[in-house]
Design a protein around this motif. Structure first.
Motif, PDB file in Angstrom:
ATOM      1  N   TRP A   2      63.817 -88.838  43.574  1.00  0.00           N
ATOM      2  CA  TRP A   2      64.556 -90.245  43.477  1.00  0.00           C
ATOM      3  C   TRP A   2      65.671 -90.324  44.170  1.00  0.00           C
ATOM      4  CZ3 TRP A   2      62.394 -94.493  41.329  1.00  0.00           C
ATOM      5  CH2 TRP A   2      63.349 -95.653  41.151  1.00  0.00           C
TER       6      TRP A   2
ATOM      7  N   THR B 294      65.874 -92.755  47.332  1.00  0.00           N
ATOM      8  CA  THR B 294      66.854 -94.232  47.251  1.00  0.00           C
ATOM      9  C   THR B 294      68.055 -94.049  48.067  1.00  0.00           C
ATOM     10  OG1 THR B 294      67.787 -93.098  45.295  1.00  0.00           O
ATOM     11  CG2 THR B 294      66.104 -94.694  44.827  1.00  0.00           C
TER      12      THR B 294
ATOM     13  N   ALA C 234      61.687 -98.005  45.556  1.00  0.00           N
ATOM     14  CA  ALA C 234      61.283 -96.797  44.806  1.00  0.00           C
ATOM     15  C   ALA C 234      60.110 -96.793  43.788  1.00  0.00           C
ATOM     16  CB  ALA C 234      62.363 -95.723  44.538  1.00  0.00           C
TER      17      ALA C 234
END
Length: 241
Positions: free
Chosen positions: A47, A51, A76
């Motif tokens: 993540w 991002t 995402a």
């Protein structure tokens, strides 16, 4: 109602009771949950790097504007959701469709002869090709997030294409010959895509898109494909007779 509409509506209607049979649920749930869990783990691990990269691509820095961070988070989420759905569809197509096909055939097409024109290798190859085409095309739709109605329309079309491309081979593999698989796909490509479009709105519903849609789509495409195969053989027998 046209013949195509009746065939599609009939396939979706007949698929519903089978969706809730214990045998199908038991065998289909594990691949779907496995795909969802795998992508959830990947999402947690990837993540921040993902991002952060997306923020950078949007022209941001470490002190990026809030809108860039929100946009990166949305992209995402959509990315991991799309990949989870696509993986679940592939898992159902390769691992669970033989059971789905046998269940549908026993209930609605018991007299349909099995000519076994498909193979496990063919099923695997079909799923890989479908994913290799789908993922780049889906990535190309991401700029349309600036125009949400266009993004939703493009997503629905892509999901429709993916589901019919993923399931049509496996739905016919057991009962159709190689020539029949090619003929049904060629002659009924519009109906197959329309069924995909009818199912696509489910891809927009959280959890349903991962836990229910892959199984229901597999059953519905089996119903449609076996129905078309049975009709094709009946027409051929009438001409020969």
């Amino acid at each position: 109602m046209s013949d195509a509409s009746r065939a599609i509506a009939g396939a979706m209607r007949r698929a519903l009771p089978i969706l809730f049979t214990a045998r199908v649920i038991g065998l289909a749930t594990l691949p779907v949950l496995g795909a969802a869990l795998a992508w959830a783990v990947i999402a947690v691990a990837a993540w921040d790097p993902l991002t952060g990269r997306l923020v950078h691509l949007l022209g941001g820095t470490d002190d990026a504007a809030l809108w860039r961070r929100i946009t990166a988070d949305v992209v995402a989420v959509l990315m991991f959701a799309a990949l989870a759905i696509a993986t679940a569809l592939a898992a159902i197509a390769v691992l669970t469709m033989p059971v789905i096909v046998k269940t549908v055939a026993a209930r609605h097409y018991p007299n349909l002869a099995a000519r076994r024109g498909g193979t496990f290798a063919g099923s695997t190859r079909n799923a890989i090709v479908a994913l290799l085409v789908f993922v780049p095309l889906w990535l190309l739709t991401l700029p349309l997030l600036a125009l949400p109605p266009l993004y939703v329309a493009a997503s629905l079309l892509l999901n429709a294409w993916l589901s019919q491309r993923m399931f049509r081979y496996d739905a016919l593999a057991e009962h159709a010959s190689g020539d029949e698989i090619a003929a049904v796909v060629r002659e009924r490509k519009t109906r197959l895509l329309l069924l995909g479009l009818a199912l696509s709105p489910l891809s927009l519903v959280p959890l349903v898109n991962i836990l229910v849609l892959p199984i229901y789509a597999g059953i519905a495409f089996t119903e449609l494909c076996l129905g078309e195969l049975a009709s094709r053989r009946e027409r051929a027998a009438a001409v020969a007779g």
